[in-house]
Enzyme design. Structure first.
Site: not given
Ligand code: FPP
Length: 248
Positions: A12, A60
């Site tokens: 996250d 998501n």
């Molecule tokens: C949460 O950060 C993360 C995600 C929803 C996606 C995670 C995906 C990746 C790291 C890239 C793709 C994965 C792979 C395995 C290639 P957020 O967007 O919820 O952050 P925030 O809470 O700060 O908004």
């Protein structure tokens, strides 16, 4: 240091990492992919056997369409680029979640890589994609319900093992350690059944800034936890499950 057999991570903080730098959120996700590569390498070196990454949740799908598309794009690029690395390192790719909701192109690559890496045995990289624990449990219950209706199973004979067997994670042991980056202290619908006895570790560090050292720090903290699985410390010492070391 005690290395978890199965490490699960809620990655996250990508969006906030980018917003703090006045960058588009997708750049946070892109940086997050670099962290994925670093952490996969380190886990392999440490001897972690299963690494589960929460890459995309059922919830998501509700994000702005352009962010969903960008995330799917990153995932596709990652998968295409990663195949040779996975083969070279002996990593088996698996995926859990409602995979038929993924774009056709992604599920095709995923299927292909899953098959090609099926015999690799150094580590399992398990991606949670379009994954939500309640959704997984609902699908599992539907399956058991159908088996009961077909007379193959008796409702009163159902065991925990029968439930385990119909979960997406059926061939994987429950996580020993969960790390959540990005400062939130919740489980967010992630492996609720499987995490009954998982040790939890929360860090403020956003995923793009998570590093080898921060991973080692988390595992160091985990090493000092005493896992009793509902028993007493003395009982564990009697059966030799505890090494007798003083733990905090
Ligand atoms: C949460 O950060 C993360 C995600 C929803 C996606 C995670 C995906 C990746 C790291 C890239 C793709 C994965 C792979 C395995 C290639 P957020 O967007 O919820 O952050 P925030 O809470 O700060 O908004």
């Amino acid at each position: 240091m005690q290395i978890p057999t199965h490490l699960a991570i809620i990655m996250d903080g990508n969006g906030r990492w980018a917003e703090q730098r006045r960058l588009p959120r997708i750049l946070g996700h892109r940086k997050g992919v670099e962290t994925v590569q670093t952490i996969v390498d380190e886990c392999l070196e440490l001897g972690v056997r299963y690494l589960t990454l929460y890459a995309f949740s059922s919830e998501n799908w509700g994000r702005p369409q352009e962010e969903v598309e960008a995330l799917m794009g990153l995932l596709g690029t990652f998968l295409k680029k990663e195949l040779s690395q996975l083969q070279k390192r002996g990593i088996r790719l698996m995926a859990i979640g409602e995979l038929d909701r993924l774009p056709k192109s992604i599920s095709k690559i995923l299927n292909d890589i899953t098959k090609k890496t099926a015999d690799n045995d150094r580590m399992v990289l398990n991606l949670a994609l379009s994954y939500g624990s309640r959704n997984e449990l609902t699908r599992a219950m539907q399956r058991l319900g159908r088996e009961i209706a077909a007379g193959k199973l008796q409702a009163d004979d159902l065991t925990e093992m029968d439930i385990e067997a119909v979960l997406d994670t059926h061939s994987i042991p429950g996580p020993d350690l969960l790390i959540r980056t990005g400062g939130e202290m919740r489980i967010s619908n992630f492996m609720l059944w499987q995490m009954a006895y998982t040790e939890l570790y929360f860090t403020e560090t956003p995923w793009p800034d998570f590093s080898r050292n921060k991973l080692l720090q988390a595992i160091e903290v985990y090493s000092h936890r005493q896992r009793r699985f509902g028993l007493t410390g003395a009982q564990l010492r009697d059966v030799g499950a505890d090494d007798g070391e003083e733990r905090h």
